[in-house]
Design a protein around this motif. Structure first.
Motif, PDB file in Angstrom:
ATOM      1  N   LEU A   1       0.828  -1.169  -0.103  1.00 48.21           N
ATOM      2  CA  LEU A   1      -0.119   0.021  -0.160  1.00 48.21           C
ATOM      3  C   LEU A   1       0.811   1.143   0.006  1.00 48.21           C
ATOM      4  CD1 LEU A   1      -2.657  -1.095   2.613  1.00 48.21           C
ATOM      5  CD2 LEU A   1      -2.974  -1.161  -0.031  1.00 48.21           C
ATOM      6  N   GLN A   2       2.219   1.110   0.804  1.00 54.72           N
ATOM      7  CA  GLN A   2       2.835   2.301   0.684  1.00 54.72           C
ATOM      8  C   GLN A   2       3.598   2.748  -0.571  1.00 54.72           C
ATOM      9  OE1 GLN A   2       5.876   1.759   3.747  1.00 54.72           O
ATOM     10  NE2 GLN A   2       5.394   3.585   4.511  1.00 54.72           N
ATOM     11  N   ARG A   3       3.984   1.525  -1.176  1.00 55.78           N
ATOM     12  CA  ARG A   3       4.435   1.625  -2.556  1.00 55.78           C
ATOM     13  C   ARG A   3       3.389   2.116  -3.689  1.00 55.78           C
ATOM     14  NH1 ARG A   3       5.255  -2.780  -5.096  1.00 55.78           N
ATOM     15  NH2 ARG A   3       5.128  -3.949  -3.244  1.00 55.78           N
ATOM     16  N   PHE A   4       2.334   1.937  -3.706  1.00 56.34           N
ATOM     17  CA  PHE A   4       1.225   2.302  -4.351  1.00 56.34           C
ATOM     18  C   PHE A   4       0.537   3.688  -3.978  1.00 56.34           C
ATOM     19  CE2 PHE A   4       1.323  -1.856  -6.179  1.00 56.34           C
ATOM     20  CZ  PHE A   4       0.810  -1.557  -7.365  1.00 56.34           C
ATOM     21  N   GLU A   5       1.295   4.204  -2.968  1.00 62.01           N
ATOM     22  CA  GLU A   5       1.079   5.607  -2.474  1.00 62.01           C
ATOM     23  C   GLU A   5      -0.497   5.710  -2.083  1.00 62.01           C
ATOM     24  OE1 GLU A   5       2.424   8.101  -5.982  1.00 62.01           O
ATOM     25  OE2 GLU A   5       4.362   8.238  -5.080  1.00 62.01           O
ATOM     26  N   VAL A   6      -0.915   4.769  -1.438  1.00 56.28           N
ATOM     27  CA  VAL A   6      -2.208   5.005  -0.741  1.00 56.28           C
ATOM     28  C   VAL A   6      -2.250   5.989   0.387  1.00 56.28           C
ATOM     29  CG1 VAL A   6      -4.095   3.471   0.589  1.00 56.28           C
ATOM     30  CG2 VAL A   6      -2.683   2.641  -1.636  1.00 56.28           C
ATOM     31  N   ARG A   7      -3.185   6.561   0.526  1.00 55.88           N
ATOM     32  CA  ARG A   7      -3.142   7.811   1.729  1.00 55.88           C
ATOM     33  C   ARG A   7      -4.315   7.718   2.429  1.00 55.88           C
ATOM     34  NH1 ARG A   7       1.096   8.360   0.435  1.00 55.88           N
ATOM     35  NH2 ARG A   7       2.165   9.829  -0.914  1.00 55.88           N
TER      36      ARG A   7
ATOM     37  N   GLN B   1      -6.364  11.480  -4.610  1.00 58.13           N
ATOM     38  CA  GLN B   1      -5.743  10.487  -3.528  1.00 58.13           C
ATOM     39  C   GLN B   1      -6.289   9.153  -3.788  1.00 58.13           C
ATOM     40  OE1 GLN B   1      -5.881  11.870   0.593  1.00 58.13           O
ATOM     41  NE2 GLN B   1      -3.724  13.231  -0.020  1.00 58.13           N
ATOM     42  N   ARG B   2      -5.532   8.052  -3.527  1.00 57.15           N
ATOM     43  CA  ARG B   2      -5.775   6.953  -3.441  1.00 57.15           C
ATOM     44  C   ARG B   2      -6.373   6.484  -2.301  1.00 57.15           C
ATOM     45  NH1 ARG B   2      -0.847   4.407  -7.284  1.00 57.15           N
ATOM     46  NH2 ARG B   2      -1.614   4.987  -9.222  1.00 57.15           N
ATOM     47  N   GLY B   3      -7.179   5.427  -2.268  1.00 61.10           N
ATOM     48  CA  GLY B   3      -7.520   4.780  -0.933  1.00 61.10           C
ATOM     49  C   GLY B   3      -7.729   3.405  -0.862  1.00 61.10           C
ATOM     50  N   VAL B   4      -7.650   2.593   0.135  1.00 59.65           N
ATOM     51  CA  VAL B   4      -8.064   1.145   0.404  1.00 59.65           C
ATOM     52  C   VAL B   4      -9.068   1.152   1.356  1.00 59.65           C
ATOM     53  CG1 VAL B   4      -6.218   0.503   1.614  1.00 59.65           C
ATOM     54  CG2 VAL B   4      -7.427  -1.163   0.495  1.00 59.65           C
TER      55      VAL B   4
ATOM     56  N   TYR C   1      -5.586   0.404  -9.395  1.00 59.18           N
ATOM     57  CA  TYR C   1      -5.161   1.482  -9.390  1.00 59.18           C
ATOM     58  C   TYR C   1      -4.584   1.795 -10.910  1.00 59.18           C
ATOM     59  CZ  TYR C   1      -5.118   1.348  -4.225  1.00 59.18           C
ATOM     60  OH  TYR C   1      -5.578   1.295  -2.828  1.00 59.18           O
ATOM     61  N   ASN C   2      -4.074   0.997 -11.473  1.00 64.89           N
ATOM     62  CA  ASN C   2      -3.395   1.146 -12.818  1.00 64.89           C
ATOM     63  C   ASN C   2      -4.485   0.812 -14.041  1.00 64.89           C
ATOM     64  OD1 ASN C   2      -0.922   1.841 -11.609  1.00 64.89           O
ATOM     65  ND2 ASN C   2      -0.158  -0.208 -11.736  1.00 64.89           N
TER      66      ASN C   2
END
Lengths: 196, 180
Positions: B22-28, B74-77, B158-159
């Motif tokens: 999640l960090q690598r995919f810049e999840v905020r 922003q991205r989220g999960v 995400y992609n």
């Protein structure tokens, strides 16, 4: 829950948005989305045609992502009642740039005017306050609407909540785009984000 | 009141693998409903300087929140348990309509050594509910496959804007056992 001084919903919404500058506005499912469009279509208008109960949470996600932008949710009493837990979530996160205005006609206008819980029992201002949203106002005059419209632009003073008592007149529908992808990508584009 | 059995170790590392992805995919933004299976990941998120953990009162709030997050760039999960998937059904309709990246990580109950019969109906239909709602489903059944499954899921969510749920199986998490 006074019935006096009931306000005109279109006048309320156009006053909230008249000097909107960089405000991103989210309209709840139902007439509030039409009211936003009637005040003038805008690249930063997020119109909901579904997902009832989600307007305040869309506002929270946006407000947290863009803390320097004023974010305004304009929704109805029925939509807010369905997402009432989100007031607790917002009260916990305390996004200082988020404002919520509920257009409260004490009725489900889209579905035949059935009375809503705010007509007799539910006090949304009380709920918002009890959920930790200190700036929670009951609005019954246009002067108060104007004051709230100014407050929206103070992105360090929120979150704030206003319950605006409006009349229950059924107005001509001013329909915005129903294309969700277009609506969302138009906002992203205006905020400077490229398509994937 | 309760202890965990059938869990290979008491401090599993797979939540760290999830956190790293999640960090690598810049999840905020990380909305969640408190859940034992996600407890270590939630702790990592709440201790992070780049992610914001957002406790919800019900899971559907998280779906709407992620739509707003994406509108704001922003991205989220969404972290939830299988029982919470049922709470989301109408709000999941936002995903194809708005076409925003949706990733959810679901800890499973009611499918492997379940003690509580009340968990079984929703646990049994979780995958079907997602598939009927247009969300692709991937599954991790053991700790070793978590990194690859997470990478695939985050990548396609995400992609490729392909809404994706990762089911973290009850076998991976360990069945909850209540003892007197």
């Amino acid at each position: 829950m006074s019935k006096a001084n009931l306000l005109d919903r279109r006048q309320v919404v156009s006053t909230l948005l008249v000097n909107r500058k960089d405000v991103v506005a989210i309209g709840g499912l139902g007439a509030s989305t039409n009211d936003m469009c009637a005040a003038g279509d805008h690249a930063r208008n997020f119109y909901l045609w579904g997902g009832m109960g989600g307007a305040a949470m869309i506002g929270l996600g946006l407000a947290l992502a863009q803390p320097k932008l004023p974010v305004l949710v304009i929704t109805g009493d029925g939509e807010m009642l369905m997402g009432m837990g989100s007031l607790a979530t917002i009260g916990l996160q305390k996004p200082s740039n988020l404002s919520i205005a509920v257009l409260d006609n004490e009725a489900y206008g889209e579905t035949g005017g059935q009375t809503s819980h705010t007509s007799a029992a539910a006090d949304l201002v009380g709920v918002a306050k009890a959920c930790g949203i200190k700036d929670s106002r009951a609005i019954t005059t246009m002067a108060e609407v104007e004051a709230f419209a100014k407050a929206i632009h103070d992105v360090s003073g929120g979150p704030r909540f206003a319950n605006v008592k409006i009349d229950s007149a059924s107005l001509e529908r001013i329909l915005p785009s129903r294309d969700g992808t277009y609506i969302l990508n138009r906002i992203r584009g205006d905020l400077g984000f490229q398509p994937i | 009141m309760h202890a965990r059995a059938d869990a290979p170790d008491t401090a599993p590392n797979w939540p760290d693998d999830i956190f790293a992805t999640l960090q690598r995919f810049e999840v905020r933004q990380v909305p969640y409903v408190p859940d034992a299976g996600h407890s270590k990941l939630i702790q990592r998120v709440l201790g992070s300087s780049t992610m914001r953990g957002i406790p919800l009162t019900t899971e559907e709030e998280g779906v709407a929140l992620l739509a707003g997050a994406w509108a704001g760039g922003q991205r989220g999960v969404l972290l939830m348990q299988s029982s919470g998937v049922g709470n989301c059904i109408n709000m999941l309709s936002l995903i194809p309509i708005l076409r925003f990246p949706f990733l959810t990580l679901v800890t499973m109950r009611g499918e492997w050594g379940e003690f509580n019969p009340w968990q079984v109906p929703m646990g049994s239909t979780t995958q079907g509910v997602f598939e009927l709602s247009g969300v692709k489903v991937l599954r991790a059944s053991n700790a070793a496959e978590v990194p690859a499954v997470l990478e695939a899921a985050a990548g396609q969510a995400y992609n490729a804007l392909t809404p994706t749920a990762v089911l973290l199986s009850q076998r991976l998490i360990g069945a909850k056992v209540f003892t007197k």
